[in-house]
Design a protein around this motif. Sequence first.
Motif, PDB file in Angstrom:
ATOM      1  N   UNK A  55     -28.400 -34.966  43.717  1.00 55.19           N
ATOM      2  CA  UNK A  55     -28.864 -35.148  42.682  1.00 55.19           C
ATOM      3  C   UNK A  55     -28.180 -36.340  41.957  1.00 55.19           C
ATOM      4  N   UNK A  56     -28.576 -37.023  41.001  1.00 54.61           N
ATOM      5  CA  UNK A  56     -28.131 -38.105  40.170  1.00 54.61           C
ATOM      6  C   UNK A  56     -26.930 -37.543  39.638  1.00 54.61           C
ATOM      7  N   UNK A  57     -25.763 -38.227  39.622  1.00 54.58           N
ATOM      8  CA  UNK A  57     -24.673 -37.642  38.869  1.00 54.58           C
ATOM      9  C   UNK A  57     -24.959 -37.417  37.322  1.00 54.58           C
ATOM     10  N   UNK A  58     -25.693 -38.526  36.802  1.00 54.97           N
ATOM     11  CA  UNK A  58     -26.013 -38.136  35.359  1.00 54.97           C
ATOM     12  C   UNK A  58     -26.924 -36.949  34.982  1.00 54.97           C
ATOM     13  N   UNK A  59     -27.857 -36.692  35.864  1.00 52.89           N
ATOM     14  CA  UNK A  59     -28.773 -35.658  35.758  1.00 52.89           C
ATOM     15  C   UNK A  59     -27.861 -34.265  35.961  1.00 52.89           C
ATOM     16  N   UNK A  60     -26.690 -34.227  36.926  1.00 61.79           N
ATOM     17  CA  UNK A  60     -26.140 -33.086  37.173  1.00 61.79           C
ATOM     18  C   UNK A  60     -25.070 -32.859  35.771  1.00 61.79           C
ATOM     19  N   UNK A  61     -24.868 -33.943  35.249  1.00 63.94           N
ATOM     20  CA  UNK A  61     -23.924 -34.061  34.141  1.00 63.94           C
ATOM     21  C   UNK A  61     -24.628 -33.286  32.802  1.00 63.94           C
ATOM     22  N   UNK A  62     -25.945 -33.848  32.969  1.00 63.99           N
ATOM     23  CA  UNK A  62     -26.680 -33.101  31.601  1.00 63.99           C
ATOM     24  C   UNK A  62     -27.079 -31.547  31.966  1.00 63.99           C
ATOM     25  N   UNK A  63     -27.696 -31.277  33.132  1.00 61.50           N
ATOM     26  CA  UNK A  63     -27.688 -30.072  33.517  1.00 61.50           C
ATOM     27  C   UNK A  63     -26.526 -29.112  33.078  1.00 61.50           C
ATOM     28  N   UNK A  64     -25.531 -29.648  33.726  1.00 58.40           N
ATOM     29  CA  UNK A  64     -24.188 -28.840  33.702  1.00 58.40           C
ATOM     30  C   UNK A  64     -23.878 -28.757  32.009  1.00 58.40           C
ATOM     31  N   UNK A  65     -24.033 -29.692  31.242  1.00 57.98           N
ATOM     32  CA  UNK A  65     -23.730 -29.504  29.687  1.00 57.98           C
ATOM     33  C   UNK A  65     -24.726 -28.600  29.110  1.00 57.98           C
ATOM     34  N   UNK A  66     -25.905 -28.804  29.340  1.00 54.02           N
ATOM     35  CA  UNK A  66     -26.684 -27.972  28.637  1.00 54.02           C
ATOM     36  C   UNK A  66     -26.759 -26.314  29.195  1.00 54.02           C
ATOM     37  N   UNK A  67     -26.318 -26.098  30.189  1.00 60.15           N
ATOM     38  CA  UNK A  67     -26.239 -24.878  30.693  1.00 60.15           C
ATOM     39  C   UNK A  67     -24.829 -24.176  29.973  1.00 60.15           C
ATOM     40  N   UNK A  68     -23.885 -24.857  29.974  1.00 57.47           N
ATOM     41  CA  UNK A  68     -22.500 -24.593  29.496  1.00 57.47           C
ATOM     42  C   UNK A  68     -22.793 -24.327  27.980  1.00 57.47           C
ATOM     43  N   UNK A  69     -23.518 -25.251  27.367  1.00 56.35           N
ATOM     44  CA  UNK A  69     -23.788 -25.063  25.810  1.00 56.35           C
ATOM     45  C   UNK A  69     -24.607 -23.720  25.308  1.00 56.35           C
ATOM     46  N   UNK A  70     -25.462 -23.478  26.304  1.00 62.18           N
ATOM     47  CA  UNK A  70     -26.556 -22.389  26.185  1.00 62.18           C
ATOM     48  C   UNK A  70     -25.512 -21.198  26.279  1.00 62.18           C
ATOM     49  N   UNK A  71     -24.695 -21.085  27.360  1.00 58.72           N
ATOM     50  CA  UNK A  71     -23.957 -19.930  27.532  1.00 58.72           C
ATOM     51  C   UNK A  71     -22.725 -19.758  26.302  1.00 58.72           C
ATOM     52  N   UNK A  72     -22.308 -20.640  25.883  1.00 58.29           N
ATOM     53  CA  UNK A  72     -21.321 -20.468  24.953  1.00 58.29           C
ATOM     54  C   UNK A  72     -22.018 -20.135  23.594  1.00 58.29           C
ATOM     55  N   UNK A  73     -23.090 -20.761  23.253  1.00 61.60           N
ATOM     56  CA  UNK A  73     -23.883 -20.339  21.866  1.00 61.60           C
ATOM     57  C   UNK A  73     -24.382 -18.961  22.126  1.00 61.60           C
ATOM     58  N   UNK A  74     -24.973 -18.649  23.115  1.00 55.91           N
ATOM     59  CA  UNK A  74     -25.197 -17.139  23.073  1.00 55.91           C
ATOM     60  C   UNK A  74     -24.367 -16.219  23.641  1.00 55.91           C
ATOM     61  N   UNK A  75     -23.279 -16.390  23.795  1.00 50.67           N
ATOM     62  CA  UNK A  75     -22.136 -15.421  24.204  1.00 50.67           C
ATOM     63  C   UNK A  75     -22.017 -14.306  23.486  1.00 50.67           C
ATOM     64  N   UNK A  76     -22.064 -14.276  22.135  1.00 49.64           N
ATOM     65  CA  UNK A  76     -21.966 -13.269  20.965  1.00 49.64           C
ATOM     66  C   UNK A  76     -23.009 -12.156  21.516  1.00 49.64           C
ATOM     67  N   UNK A  77     -24.393 -12.596  21.968  1.00 46.84           N
ATOM     68  CA  UNK A  77     -25.309 -11.322  22.195  1.00 46.84           C
ATOM     69  C   UNK A  77     -24.831 -10.560  23.258  1.00 46.84           C
TER      70      UNK A  77
END
Length: 204
Positions: A123-145
């Motif tokens: 994978x392109x490092x930039x693609x990996x960085x974007x995927x990592x950030x999106x998944x991290x943000x989603x898990x943090x945002x939805x953690x309270x549920x």
Amino acid sequence: MIDPKDIPDSQIVLYADDGYDSHVVRLLLAEKKVKYYLSLLDSERPEDLRQLNPYNTIPVLVHRDFSLYELNVIFEYLEDRFHGHKLLPDTPKQKALQRQLAWRIQNDWLKLGRILLTHKDSINPQQAKIANQKLSDALVTLSPIFGQTNYFMSDEFGWCDVLLGAMLYRLDEMQIELPTHLCRPLLEYQKRLFERDSFIQTMA
């Protein structure tokens, strides 16, 4: 590779590796307390595997005279075939809602996870960085549920928890570190999953 002809008809054979999808199927079988023969394969795929799965991918679940190789199909078969320890609710409405949640998990979170896990060497490092950030943000945002019920939007362990458990187990591999102060409900949920007998069995 185990020859299915050498296995009693009543037994399931699972051809698997140490990847995410194989882990999910092993969790399913452990939760349903189904005995099976496990054939662990490395990166080399035996030619015989193509006879069971034209895509030559794993996991492949063989039972009696047929084989299954798509994750959701395998789940539906096990859920219908082995009625004990059900992983979907009883009513049609609740079943549909759980299937929809499972679809969203696969479409929103696991799609990102697969980018980080499956294509990590190409994978392109930039693609990996974007995927990592999106998944991290989603898990943090939805953690309270994850603190509202014992399991994912339910007090009963189910199909969504199987999908999430195998993914959360691979956060380190995906280079995702969740901040404790923001993700305590999710981290406590993760701990409950990892302490289940079924999860411990799949680590052996």
